[in-house]
Design a protein around this motif. Sequence first.
Motif, PDB file in Angstrom:
ATOM      1  N   LEU A   1       0.839  -1.195   0.000  1.00  0.00           N
ATOM      2  CA  LEU A   1       0.000   0.000   0.000  1.00  0.00           C
ATOM      3  C   LEU A   1       0.875   1.246   0.000  1.00  0.00           C
ATOM      4  CD1 LEU A   1      -2.559  -1.085   2.726  1.00  0.00           C
ATOM      5  CD2 LEU A   1      -3.010  -0.913   0.281  1.00  0.00           C
ATOM      6  N   ASP A   2       0.556   2.177  -0.896  1.00  0.00           N
ATOM      7  CA  ASP A   2       1.159   3.509  -0.859  1.00  0.00           C
ATOM      8  C   ASP A   2       0.037   4.445  -0.438  1.00  0.00           C
ATOM      9  OD1 ASP A   2       3.609   5.290  -2.004  1.00  0.00           O
ATOM     10  OD2 ASP A   2       1.688   6.275  -2.328  1.00  0.00           O
ATOM     11  N   VAL A   3       0.189   5.094   0.713  1.00  0.00           N
ATOM     12  CA  VAL A   3      -0.892   5.889   1.287  1.00  0.00           C
ATOM     13  C   VAL A   3      -0.450   7.347   1.407  1.00  0.00           C
ATOM     14  CG1 VAL A   3      -2.522   6.089   3.199  1.00  0.00           C
ATOM     15  CG2 VAL A   3      -1.553   3.856   2.636  1.00  0.00           C
ATOM     16  N   VAL A   4      -1.205   8.224   0.774  1.00  0.00           N
ATOM     17  CA  VAL A   4      -0.998   9.667   0.956  1.00  0.00           C
ATOM     18  C   VAL A   4      -2.150  10.142   1.823  1.00  0.00           C
ATOM     19  CG1 VAL A   4      -0.853  11.908  -0.166  1.00  0.00           C
ATOM     20  CG2 VAL A   4       0.120   9.902  -1.289  1.00  0.00           C
ATOM     21  N   TYR A   5      -1.855  10.633   3.048  1.00  0.00           N
ATOM     22  CA  TYR A   5      -2.923  11.057   3.941  1.00  0.00           C
ATOM     23  C   TYR A   5      -2.605  12.462   4.435  1.00  0.00           C
ATOM     24  CZ  TYR A   5       0.348   8.807   7.243  1.00  0.00           C
ATOM     25  OH  TYR A   5       1.463   8.403   7.932  1.00  0.00           O
ATOM     26  N   GLY A   6      -3.415  13.395   3.964  1.00  0.00           N
ATOM     27  CA  GLY A   6      -3.118  14.795   4.227  1.00  0.00           C
ATOM     28  C   GLY A   6      -1.790  15.135   3.594  1.00  0.00           C
ATOM     29  N   ALA A   7      -0.867  15.707   4.380  1.00  0.00           N
ATOM     30  CA  ALA A   7       0.448  16.068   3.855  1.00  0.00           C
ATOM     31  C   ALA A   7       1.453  14.937   4.025  1.00  0.00           C
ATOM     32  CB  ALA A   7       0.946  17.314   4.593  1.00  0.00           C
ATOM     33  N   ARG A   8       1.008  13.819   4.580  1.00  0.00           N
ATOM     34  CA  ARG A   8       1.941  12.725   4.852  1.00  0.00           C
ATOM     35  C   ARG A   8       1.865  11.660   3.765  1.00  0.00           C
ATOM     36  NH1 ARG A   8      -0.334  12.255  10.931  1.00  0.00           N
ATOM     37  NH2 ARG A   8       0.606  14.137  11.787  1.00  0.00           N
ATOM     38  N   HIS A   9       2.926  10.858   3.729  1.00  0.00           N
ATOM     39  CA  HIS A   9       3.004   9.802   2.722  1.00  0.00           C
ATOM     40  C   HIS A   9       3.782   8.635   3.296  1.00  0.00           C
ATOM     41  CE1 HIS A   9       5.454   7.976  -0.636  1.00  0.00           C
ATOM     42  NE2 HIS A   9       4.222   7.555  -0.857  1.00  0.00           N
ATOM     43  N   ALA A  10       3.303   7.434   3.064  1.00  0.00           N
ATOM     44  CA  ALA A  10       4.023   6.255   3.559  1.00  0.00           C
ATOM     45  C   ALA A  10       3.692   5.049   2.690  1.00  0.00           C
ATOM     46  CB  ALA A  10       3.650   5.961   5.004  1.00  0.00           C
ATOM     47  N   THR A  11       4.606   4.101   2.688  1.00  0.00           N
ATOM     48  CA  THR A  11       4.391   2.844   1.975  1.00  0.00           C
ATOM     49  C   THR A  11       4.551   1.699   2.971  1.00  0.00           C
ATOM     50  OG1 THR A  11       5.294   3.819  -0.028  1.00  0.00           O
ATOM     51  CG2 THR A  11       5.199   1.443   0.044  1.00  0.00           C
ATOM     52  N   THR A  12       3.663   0.724   2.905  1.00  0.00           N
ATOM     53  CA  THR A  12       3.744  -0.403   3.823  1.00  0.00           C
ATOM     54  C   THR A  12       3.151  -1.641   3.159  1.00  0.00           C
ATOM     55  OG1 THR A  12       3.276  -1.141   6.076  1.00  0.00           O
ATOM     56  CG2 THR A  12       1.507  -0.014   4.929  1.00  0.00           C
ATOM     57  N   THR A  13       3.280  -2.763   3.838  1.00  0.00           N
ATOM     58  CA  THR A  13       2.777  -4.024   3.310  1.00  0.00           C
ATOM     59  C   THR A  13       1.977  -4.740   4.385  1.00  0.00           C
ATOM     60  OG1 THR A  13       4.695  -4.255   1.873  1.00  0.00           O
ATOM     61  CG2 THR A  13       3.455  -6.255   2.327  1.00  0.00           C
ATOM     62  N   THR A  14       0.840  -5.309   3.978  1.00  0.00           N
ATOM     63  CA  THR A  14       0.100  -6.164   4.893  1.00  0.00           C
ATOM     64  C   THR A  14      -0.014  -7.543   4.260  1.00  0.00           C
ATOM     65  OG1 THR A  14      -1.962  -6.463   6.122  1.00  0.00           O
ATOM     66  CG2 THR A  14      -2.146  -5.363   4.020  1.00  0.00           C
ATOM     67  N   GLN A  15       0.047  -8.563   5.073  1.00  0.00           N
ATOM     68  CA  GLN A  15       0.055  -9.914   4.538  1.00  0.00           C
ATOM     69  C   GLN A  15      -0.573 -10.884   5.530  1.00  0.00           C
ATOM     70  OE1 GLN A  15       4.604  -9.824   5.002  1.00  0.00           O
ATOM     71  NE2 GLN A  15       4.125 -11.987   5.103  1.00  0.00           N
ATOM     72  N   ALA A  16      -1.020 -12.023   5.007  1.00  0.00           N
ATOM     73  CA  ALA A  16      -1.559 -13.049   5.887  1.00  0.00           C
ATOM     74  C   ALA A  16      -0.396 -13.711   6.623  1.00  0.00           C
ATOM     75  CB  ALA A  16      -2.328 -14.064   5.063  1.00  0.00           C
ATOM     76  N   THR A  17      -0.722 -14.637   7.473  1.00  0.00           N
ATOM     77  CA  THR A  17       0.316 -15.370   8.202  1.00  0.00           C
ATOM     78  C   THR A  17       1.345 -15.893   7.209  1.00  0.00           C
ATOM     79  OG1 THR A  17      -1.503 -16.091   9.575  1.00  0.00           O
ATOM     80  CG2 THR A  17       0.630 -17.130   9.969  1.00  0.00           C
ATOM     81  N   GLU A  18       2.594 -15.850   7.611  1.00  0.00           N
ATOM     82  CA  GLU A  18       3.702 -16.223   6.731  1.00  0.00           C
ATOM     83  C   GLU A  18       3.399 -17.483   5.914  1.00  0.00           C
ATOM     84  OE1 GLU A  18       6.992 -15.181   4.968  1.00  0.00           O
ATOM     85  OE2 GLU A  18       6.340 -14.125   6.756  1.00  0.00           O
ATOM     86  N   GLY A  19       3.536 -17.371   4.599  1.00  0.00           N
ATOM     87  CA  GLY A  19       3.368 -18.536   3.728  1.00  0.00           C
ATOM     88  C   GLY A  19       1.941 -18.775   3.273  1.00  0.00           C
TER      89      GLY A  19
END
Lengths: 231, 232
Positions: free
Chosen positions: A47-65
């Motif tokens: 996910l690349d999220v721009v929220y207001g003046a902020r910006h961040a990239t992160t990843t979400t995933q199910a349990t490993e594998g």
Amino acid sequence: MIRGRLALALAWLVAACSDDDPCAGADTCIRLDVDSATVERIDHLELDVVYGARHATTTTQATEGHLTALPLSTAIVLEDTGGDPVVVGIVAAGKLGGNVLGTGAASTTIAPGRHATVELELSPTEDCSAGARYCGGDMLAGDPRTLYQCNAGGVPIARGRCPGDCVVRPGKDDVCRGDGGVCRDGGSYCGGDKLDGDPQTLYLCMAGVAAAATPCPGGCLVRASDDDVCL
Amino acid sequence: MTARVAWIAVVAQLATTVVHADPAEDRALAHLDRGVAAFRAGDFAQARAEIAEAQRLVPDRPNPYRWLAMTEVELGDCRSALVNIESFLSRVPAGDPRVAEVIALRGRCVSTGTLRVDSVPSGAALHVDGGSPIATTPTPNLAIAAGTHRLTLAKPGYVALEAPLEVRATGVTYARYELIAERADRPVYRRWWLWAAAGAVAITAAGLTYALTRDGDARLPPVTCDATGCHP
């Protein structure tokens, strides 16, 4: 007796709804529903999220594998958003085994303390050139008024929301169009602020055009009464 | 002597023509002609089928991509059209006279979005930018110019709701609003508790139907975004 049963039924209903809502219990939250006509399952959602003046990239995933089948849902919980509604731009990339299977984008405006729902569809990626810059919708998924950098191995990375329009330039990097008037000779400006350019680059104004460019890895700050600066 | 040389040249030219005749090209041209005729007659589904066949037969030729893109725009399938626009542009030089038209088509595509609106309770009339009602909630997919619009939801017995909404150029923008019942104390059908009870029954029925029929969406862990960034 009847009242008791009614209360029980309502309690069950509330509990059932709460269990199904990924935003349950959160203060300010966006429920993100992700679907695709071409992607069946993924192991990571970047996910690349721009929220207001902020910006961040992160990843979400199910349990490993483990793989997650589409449609899927997740939540983006926003904290420290201040008192005003914020515009949230989301670009997502569904990955399997390290390969991007599809990307999609969506945006919404959310007020503090409220919940919102956003639907996002993953579509096959187009052949953007890694490292090149594109307006959303031009070769990559995103907001048409935000400039992104093509990331061949993952979600497009937002360079910043353009103060004005984002201009598609076939064969060259797209840019934010200069907005807010004419630049002052010798002044420094972030791209898109009175000069065409990248919102994370500081330019020197010479005769009304950008003459020199300094990258701003930490971001570029537009200042109304003074030269813009790199953060 | 001159006549004999000329005759030999004609025969050689014919032989070359026969050798270079390409049945796939001919068939593609026939499909493209039929597709263009269908496009001009307004039969865009037929046009797409014919032109897609032409494109399949001669995948290196640019023109079928252009016609395919124009047809898909008419069919409201901008996502496919954008792919074909890029395919066309990658196969012609920048100075090709058709490039401007295709770039304009791309501009039209990226400036249109899809909007879907729902409300609780449903059945509210949707107005966009102060115009006449265009749909009733839950609405189907509505094609609308990308950008910020002023939505108004109106339903008898409820306070009219007005809200700005940014419609994205690609993908579907989905919005869901809760309507607030008007305060009234005369007719029974305008009492808040009557509608609250009806709403509770409807929500219970919808909840039961949903619970009994859904397959169950998969879930990923939530993401939290704060001043330091976003974290899983």
